[in-house]
Write a protein that holds these residues in place. Structure first.
Motif, PDB file in Angstrom:
ATOM      1  N   GLN A 291     -15.092  19.127 -26.506  1.00 23.95           N
ATOM      2  CA  GLN A 291     -16.125  19.906 -25.814  1.00 23.95           C
ATOM      3  C   GLN A 291     -17.327  20.151 -26.726  1.00 23.95           C
ATOM      4  N   GLU A 292     -17.075  20.454 -27.992  1.00 27.29           N
ATOM      5  CA  GLU A 292     -18.172  20.672 -28.945  1.00 27.29           C
ATOM      6  C   GLU A 292     -18.968  19.387 -29.160  1.00 27.29           C
ATOM      7  N   ILE A 293     -18.248  18.277 -29.255  1.00 27.33           N
ATOM      8  CA  ILE A 293     -18.931  16.985 -29.435  1.00 27.33           C
ATOM      9  C   ILE A 293     -19.776  16.657 -28.201  1.00 27.33           C
ATOM     10  N   LYS A 294     -19.215  16.913 -27.032  1.00 34.59           N
ATOM     11  CA  LYS A 294     -19.943  16.634 -25.785  1.00 34.59           C
ATOM     12  C   LYS A 294     -21.203  17.484 -25.680  1.00 34.59           C
ATOM     13  N   GLU A 295     -21.079  18.768 -25.983  1.00 31.52           N
ATOM     14  CA  GLU A 295     -22.232  19.665 -25.886  1.00 31.52           C
ATOM     15  C   GLU A 295     -23.332  19.236 -26.858  1.00 31.52           C
ATOM     16  N   TYR A 296     -22.944  18.808 -28.045  1.00 35.76           N
ATOM     17  CA  TYR A 296     -23.939  18.341 -29.015  1.00 35.76           C
ATOM     18  C   TYR A 296     -24.637  17.072 -28.496  1.00 35.76           C
ATOM     19  N   ALA A 297     -23.837  16.139 -27.971  1.00 41.72           N
ATOM     20  CA  ALA A 297     -24.408  14.883 -27.470  1.00 41.72           C
ATOM     21  C   ALA A 297     -25.374  15.139 -26.315  1.00 41.72           C
ATOM     22  N   VAL A 298     -25.003  16.045 -25.402  1.00 40.06           N
ATOM     23  CA  VAL A 298     -25.879  16.375 -24.266  1.00 40.06           C
ATOM     24  C   VAL A 298     -27.174  17.012 -24.756  1.00 40.06           C
ATOM     25  N   ALA A 299     -27.050  17.891 -25.748  1.00 44.87           N
ATOM     26  CA  ALA A 299     -28.241  18.544 -26.306  1.00 44.87           C
ATOM     27  C   ALA A 299     -29.187  17.537 -26.956  1.00 44.87           C
ATOM     28  N   ASN A 300     -28.629  16.402 -27.352  1.00 47.47           N
ATOM     29  CA  ASN A 300     -29.440  15.362 -27.985  1.00 47.47           C
ATOM     30  C   ASN A 300     -29.734  14.176 -27.057  1.00 47.47           C
ATOM     31  N   GLY A 301     -29.650  14.428 -25.738  1.00 50.06           N
ATOM     32  CA  GLY A 301     -30.142  13.435 -24.778  1.00 50.06           C
ATOM     33  C   GLY A 301     -29.113  12.647 -24.000  1.00 50.06           C
ATOM     34  N   MET A 302     -27.811  12.869 -24.249  1.00 51.49           N
ATOM     35  CA  MET A 302     -26.803  12.117 -23.484  1.00 51.49           C
ATOM     36  C   MET A 302     -26.716  12.631 -22.053  1.00 51.49           C
ATOM     37  N   LEU A 303     -26.666  11.718 -21.098  1.00 54.47           N
ATOM     38  CA  LEU A 303     -26.438  12.087 -19.705  1.00 54.47           C
ATOM     39  C   LEU A 303     -24.947  12.065 -19.428  1.00 54.47           C
ATOM     40  N   THR A 304     -24.416  13.174 -18.920  1.00 50.82           N
ATOM     41  CA  THR A 304     -23.011  13.167 -18.504  1.00 50.82           C
ATOM     42  C   THR A 304     -22.876  12.342 -17.221  1.00 50.82           C
ATOM     43  N   LEU A 305     -21.644  12.070 -16.814  1.00 51.69           N
ATOM     44  CA  LEU A 305     -21.421  11.330 -15.570  1.00 51.69           C
ATOM     45  C   LEU A 305     -22.036  12.066 -14.378  1.00 51.69           C
ATOM     46  N   ARG A 306     -21.893  13.401 -14.349  1.00 54.02           N
ATOM     47  CA  ARG A 306     -22.463  14.177 -13.247  1.00 54.02           C
ATOM     48  C   ARG A 306     -23.992  14.080 -13.252  1.00 54.02           C
ATOM     49  N   MET A 307     -24.586  14.172 -14.442  1.00 52.91           N
ATOM     50  CA  MET A 307     -26.040  14.070 -14.543  1.00 52.91           C
ATOM     51  C   MET A 307     -26.529  12.688 -14.115  1.00 52.91           C
ATOM     52  N   ALA A 308     -25.784  11.653 -14.501  1.00 51.57           N
ATOM     53  CA  ALA A 308     -26.142  10.287 -14.094  1.00 51.57           C
ATOM     54  C   ALA A 308     -26.031  10.134 -12.585  1.00 51.57           C
ATOM     55  N   ALA A 309     -25.017  10.774 -11.995  1.00 49.50           N
ATOM     56  CA  ALA A 309     -24.823  10.704 -10.545  1.00 49.50           C
ATOM     57  C   ALA A 309     -25.952  11.419  -9.806  1.00 49.50           C
ATOM     58  N   ILE A 310     -26.395  12.558 -10.348  1.00 53.63           N
ATOM     59  CA  ILE A 310     -27.497  13.292  -9.710  1.00 53.63           C
ATOM     60  C   ILE A 310     -28.776  12.458  -9.716  1.00 53.63           C
ATOM     61  N   GLU A 311     -28.985  11.680 -10.779  1.00 54.93           N
ATOM     62  CA  GLU A 311     -30.140  10.786 -10.816  1.00 54.93           C
ATOM     63  C   GLU A 311     -30.058   9.742  -9.708  1.00 54.93           C
ATOM     64  N   LYS A 312     -28.846   9.203  -9.492  1.00 52.94           N
ATOM     65  CA  LYS A 312     -28.656   8.220  -8.418  1.00 52.94           C
ATOM     66  C   LYS A 312     -28.864   8.876  -7.052  1.00 52.94           C
ATOM     67  N   LEU A 313     -28.435  10.142  -6.927  1.00 49.81           N
ATOM     68  CA  LEU A 313     -28.613  10.884  -5.677  1.00 49.81           C
ATOM     69  C   LEU A 313     -30.103  11.121  -5.422  1.00 49.81           C
ATOM     70  N   LYS A 314     -30.815  11.532  -6.453  1.00 52.78           N
ATOM     71  CA  LYS A 314     -32.244  11.832  -6.331  1.00 52.78           C
ATOM     72  C   LYS A 314     -33.048  10.585  -5.978  1.00 52.78           C
ATOM     73  N   ASN A 315     -32.595   9.423  -6.456  1.00 52.19           N
ATOM     74  CA  ASN A 315     -33.305   8.170  -6.187  1.00 52.19           C
ATOM     75  C   ASN A 315     -32.874   7.510  -4.879  1.00 52.19           C
ATOM     76  N   GLY A 316     -32.032   8.213  -4.097  1.00 46.23           N
ATOM     77  CA  GLY A 316     -31.630   7.685  -2.794  1.00 46.23           C
ATOM     78  C   GLY A 316     -30.659   6.532  -2.859  1.00 46.23           C
ATOM     79  N   ILE A 317     -29.940   6.412  -3.984  1.00 45.66           N
ATOM     80  CA  ILE A 317     -29.007   5.289  -4.145  1.00 45.66           C
ATOM     81  C   ILE A 317     -27.626   5.629  -3.607  1.00 45.66           C
ATOM     82  N   THR A 318     -27.180   6.876  -3.812  1.00 45.99           N
ATOM     83  CA  THR A 318     -25.856   7.276  -3.344  1.00 45.99           C
ATOM     84  C   THR A 318     -25.951   8.618  -2.628  1.00 45.99           C
ATOM     85  N   SER A 319     -24.825   9.069  -2.108  1.00 44.03           N
ATOM     86  CA  SER A 319     -24.803  10.300  -1.305  1.00 44.03           C
ATOM     87  C   SER A 319     -24.175  11.445  -2.089  1.00 44.03           C
ATOM     88  N   ILE A 320     -24.365  12.651  -1.594  1.00 41.38           N
ATOM     89  CA  ILE A 320     -23.808  13.831  -2.267  1.00 41.38           C
ATOM     90  C   ILE A 320     -22.282  13.801  -2.243  1.00 41.38           C
TER      91      ILE A 320
END
Length: 564
Positions: free
Chosen positions: A526-555
């Motif tokens: 969890q600590e490693i993940k939080e550090y990576a996200v703070a330094n620009g890593m997109l989590t799977l959920r964040m990547a999915a929201i980008e696909k949702l926002k771009n009209g590629i997939t559904s909620i």
């Protein structure tokens, strides 16, 4: 369907609301359909009038089937079993178009089944249920329809095959299932699945039916059923194609079929499993055309593609792809290997199983029963002067240790691990017994991935989503006001699913010096993940929201495939 039909009739002035209420009440007490009840009540004059009304509302033709004479040869294009089960009958044939009378034209599964069986385009017309039943009785009285699939086999023979403890000879079974109609049926199922782009075919035996399902875009979809009476013969036919023991019905079996469609060869892995009502068959289709081995087309974001492309061109180190079964790990690794497959690079892979063959890559099929494990293969690879090694999966400490040490001695190693996200892969390897300092030194990049279905472009439409739902999903509050989401309405192009094709979601974590230090210090995932996200890593959920926002997939896909 009953309520919708009733409302249509009320709005058209055909019946009163009181009559509808009374009919619906009567329907609750029995099995009769609403239309039949309304005719019996006298609210509708006859079933032909009802059919004509429904035909006008659905913009399809209505047919008084009792007024015309049908061509027996056309009628028999639909097997008797299917005609009786779904109350459908072929009326006429114009070129490649088959006109069929059906009492429920909204049932697209029936129409799909008829299309599949006949190979024709289907044009439905509506007729009363009883009129179709009467026509079926008249025109099929001398026909056994799909029973002809096993013409030449006696019913007694089938009963013995299915229920007797005595095992029939292989010669008898092989002869019994070589009849052309049965061969055509099984071949037709396989070719239809390949044409639809299915990855798997499931043939499942239950107490009174055989269910056929295809896995399309990662989801199982039920197709038209098979004749229950011949379930054993259908399974036996598949066994013969896969060179399996057709007389063995008590133990699981695995085999392989190779078929040719046009100019391309398709491999099919077959698994047969005994169940309480017969044997279940799963056929995994390995179609080279369905394999997307182009990194630029897998769904990577621009930054993520650059990070992954740089990692797979390193001279040494380890690149790990993680995720559950069916998340596209193998496709990603194949794409990476294809990208770097050059004459001056020696690439070797250990796979279980080898799903696709690639020219220029030395691929080894794991055979654990004779000692050819991932670990044993990897040891041998290191004596074969490799530049790049792919290990299908790191399952145990021995494989992990050899792979890590190979990565530290001048080899580029690709592999997969079953973990939920990128950061937890570190702890997984440490839990296997690999020292943290080796993990930190060897791994250059870890990538978690999932697959989500893409919205069909032919029926995409904007939908409104509650702002609270978007907040819970993880959408930043400042973006919610202008956030647009889409879904597929369902159309003929996507077989009414609203989806067509899949794309990847990627959580990419390069092992930068700071993360190496955190691994050495024993920091939690969890600590490693939080550090990576703070330094620009997109989590799977964040990547999915980008696909949702771009009209590629559904909620729905975002929620189903990712967690916060």
């Amino acid at each position: 369907m009953s309520v919708e039909l009733g409302e249509m009739l009320v709005k058209a002035g055909k019946i009163s609301r009181d009559q509808l209420a009374k009919a619906l009440e009567l329907q609750k007490k029995g099995d009769a359909k609403l239309g039949q009840i309304l005719v019996k009540m006298g609210a509708i004059q006859d079933e032909d009038e009802l059919s004509e009304f429904i035909g006008r509302q659905l913009n399809i033709g209505a047919l008084r089937i009792s007024d015309i004479e049908l061509n027996p040869e056309v009628v028999k294009l639909i097997p008797a079993d299917i005609a009786r089960k779904f109350n459908v009958i072929a009326v006429s044939k114009l070129g490649r178009t088959l006109i069929v009378a059906i009492s429920d034209p909204s049932n697209i599964y029936v129409l799909d089944a008829v299309k599949f069986i006949t190979g024709c385009s289907i044009q439905p017309v509506i007729s009363p249920e009883k009129a179709i039943q009467k026509a079926i009785d008249a025109y099929y009285q001398d026909s056994c329809g799909i029973d002809e699939i096993l013409k030449g086999m006696k019913d007694d023979d089938l009963e013995v095959i299915e229920t007797s403890e005595e095992v029939p000879s292989e010669q008898d079974l092989a002869s019994a299932v070589q009849d052309k109609p049965l061969v055509k049926l099984v071949d037709g199922i396989i070719s239809d699945a390949i044409k639809r782009g299915a990855s798997d075919i499931h043939l499942e035996s239950y107490e009174k039916r055989i269910r056929v399902r295809y896995r399309l875009d990662g989801n199982l979809q039920e197709m038209s059923p098979l004749p229950f009476k011949y379930r054993a013969a259908i399974v036996s036919r598949v066994k013969i194609m896969a060179d399996l023991d057709i007389s063995e019905r008590r133990l699981p079996q695995d085999g392989r079929i190779k078929v040719k469609m046009g100019e391309r060869a398709v491999d099919i892995r077959v698994s047969v499993l005994p169940t309480i009502f017969g044997e279940k068959v799963v056929m995994r289709i390995l179609d080279p055309r369905s394999l997307m081995v182009d990194l630029t087309k897998l769904g990577f974001p621009e930054k993520g593609l650059k990070q992954f492309a740089e990692a797979i061109k390193l001279p040494y180190g380890m690149v790990l792809v993680t995720g559950p079964t069916g998340s596209g790990k193998t496709t990603t690794l194949y794409s990476a290997l294809k990208q770097i497959n050059e004459p001056d690079i020696n690439i070797m892979t250990a796979e279980d199983p080898v799903e696709f063959n690639f020219d220029g890559i030395n691929q080894v099929q794991i055979k654990s029963d004779i000692g050819l494990t991932f670990a044993a293969s990897l040891r041998s690879f290191l004596r074969q002067d490799p530049d790049v090694v792919m290990v299908g999966e790191i399952r145990d400490a021995e494989t992990a240790d050899i792979a890590i040490r190979a990565a530290l001695t001048g080899h580029l190693v690709f592999s997969t691990v079953h973990t939920n996200d990128a950061a937890s892969t570190v702890n997984r390897l440490v839990d296997m017994g690999v020292p943290a300092y080796l993990v930190a030194s060897a791994i250059r990049l870890i990538m978690a991935q999932r697959m989500v279905r893409k919205i069909c472009n032919y029926c995409k439409e904007e939908v409104q989503i509650n702002p609270e739902t978007l907040l819970r999903l993880g959408v930043p509050e400042k973006e919610i006001k202008d956030f647009k989401a889409y879904q597929g309405r369902g159309c003929q192009e996507c077989t009414n699913t609203g989806f067509s094709g899949r794309t990847g979601l990627f959580e990419i974590m390069p092992i930068a010096p700071d993360i190496e230090k955190m691994i050495l210090e024993g920091k939690s995932s969890q600590e490693i993940k939080e550090y990576a996200v703070a330094n620009g890593m997109l989590t799977l959920r964040m990547a999915a929201i980008e696909k949702l926002k771009n009209g590629i997939t559904s909620i729905e896909e975002v929620i189903a495939e990712t967690t916060v």
